[in-house]
Design a protein around this motif. Sequence first.
Motif, PDB file in Angstrom:
ATOM      1  N   UNK A 137       0.829  -1.208  -0.090  1.00 52.96           N
ATOM      2  CA  UNK A 137       0.001   0.129   0.095  1.00 52.96           C
ATOM      3  C   UNK A 137       0.931   1.123   0.150  1.00 52.96           C
ATOM      4  N   UNK A 138       0.628   2.204  -0.644  1.00 50.46           N
ATOM      5  CA  UNK A 138       1.392   3.437  -0.932  1.00 50.46           C
ATOM      6  C   UNK A 138       0.520   4.771  -1.019  1.00 50.46           C
ATOM      7  N   UNK A 139       1.003   5.527   0.070  1.00 46.30           N
ATOM      8  CA  UNK A 139       0.383   6.829   0.214  1.00 46.30           C
ATOM      9  C   UNK A 139       1.503   7.901   0.250  1.00 46.30           C
ATOM     10  N   UNK A 140       1.078   9.079  -0.568  1.00 44.02           N
ATOM     11  CA  UNK A 140       1.992  10.129  -0.430  1.00 44.02           C
ATOM     12  C   UNK A 140       1.075  11.449  -0.450  1.00 44.02           C
ATOM     13  N   UNK A 141       1.089  12.275   0.803  1.00 43.79           N
ATOM     14  CA  UNK A 141       0.234  13.444   0.886  1.00 43.79           C
ATOM     15  C   UNK A 141       0.905  14.617   0.189  1.00 43.79           C
ATOM     16  N   UNK A 142       0.901  14.695  -1.290  1.00 47.26           N
ATOM     17  CA  UNK A 142       1.368  15.673  -1.956  1.00 47.26           C
ATOM     18  C   UNK A 142       0.849  17.068  -1.683  1.00 47.26           C
ATOM     19  N   UNK A 157       0.662  18.840  -7.585  1.00 48.18           N
ATOM     20  CA  UNK A 157       0.551  18.686  -6.068  1.00 48.18           C
ATOM     21  C   UNK A 157      -0.769  18.994  -5.520  1.00 48.18           C
ATOM     22  N   UNK A 158      -2.046  18.974  -6.355  1.00 48.49           N
ATOM     23  CA  UNK A 158      -3.178  19.199  -5.874  1.00 48.49           C
ATOM     24  C   UNK A 158      -3.969  18.186  -5.293  1.00 48.49           C
ATOM     25  N   UNK A 159      -3.529  16.915  -5.219  1.00 58.41           N
ATOM     26  CA  UNK A 159      -4.218  15.902  -4.747  1.00 58.41           C
ATOM     27  C   UNK A 159      -3.218  14.823  -4.146  1.00 58.41           C
ATOM     28  N   UNK A 160      -3.446  14.038  -3.110  1.00 57.66           N
ATOM     29  CA  UNK A 160      -2.757  13.236  -2.530  1.00 57.66           C
ATOM     30  C   UNK A 160      -2.909  11.857  -3.519  1.00 57.66           C
TER      31      UNK A 160
END
Length: 321
Positions: A137-142, A157-160
């Motif tokens: 599982x991969x998450x990046x809070x851009x 970088x307007x959405x995670x």
Amino acid sequence: MHIDKKIWKSDEVIKYILIAWIVTCSFTAYSQQTDPVFTQYMNSMQTVNPAYAGMWEKVGFQVFTRRYYVGQDKAPLTNSLIMYSPLKNENNGLGLNVIDERFGYEKRLTIAFDYSYQVKLDWQTFLRLGLKAGFMNYDNLLTQYALYPDGINDPEFQSDVDINMLVNWGIGGLVYSRDYYVGLSIPSILENKFAANRNNYSTLAELRYAYLMAGILFGRQQQIRFKPTIMVKGSMGGKVQADLAANFMFFDKFWIGGMYRTNNKIAAIVQLAMFKNLRFGYAIEYNINWDISKYTAGTHEFRFVYEYDLYRRSYVKKQYF
């Protein structure tokens, strides 16, 4: 005598077929996932080689904590839980790997299961073949990154990014005896597609690696033993990296040694068998490049191991790698 000769020839054929199968693994490596790096891998190869799972007679649990570049805010952090166990038929082994990686606002959670099967080549040499299967599982809070001081927003970088259940599998092999081992593996084979890619750019940069590892043990006496090891990590599209390590063991209780990585890093390693079933390890790693190392207090890695003999076998092999 005639029957023994025929059996020996049959075993030799199986031996060379299996070894040839392992060697072909190295030619399938191309771009895919960057695997986590541990300094004390020479006593826990299961993360990158599933053939190691259940290799010894004891059931074991290992916990790794690796903090990169101490002193820097939001530096990478890797936590890992590894479990391994032989089955009642000792030629079979099972393993579990849970790896949590964090870097800034980026998170990766990898869960993988291992199965290994052992073939006896002669009275003291064994071949293990392993399979690894799991997901990430991969998450990046851009949206949390402050890219520009004047508050300008970057449209990229307007959405995670939130991607779940990226399935993968891997293979590995290990030839070993009491005094040496040689292994080859590709822990991640599948090439996942990422729907979150923007303009051919992926926030999840990946390379698929093949690992070649070997080690040998010198010194049959209990007072002191010497174990040099090497691991070569390479990928099509990526750089080849080699780890060269040397460790000394005293009275089967205390390990001390060092490592050099060809990416200009050095490390010191200490491991201690505190009780019958409990071991502790610590490693500190520095970058040789002073322009980088002067800004950090190094990378620190802690390792805790608990093992017990579930099946109460009449013998337990000494575990030196």
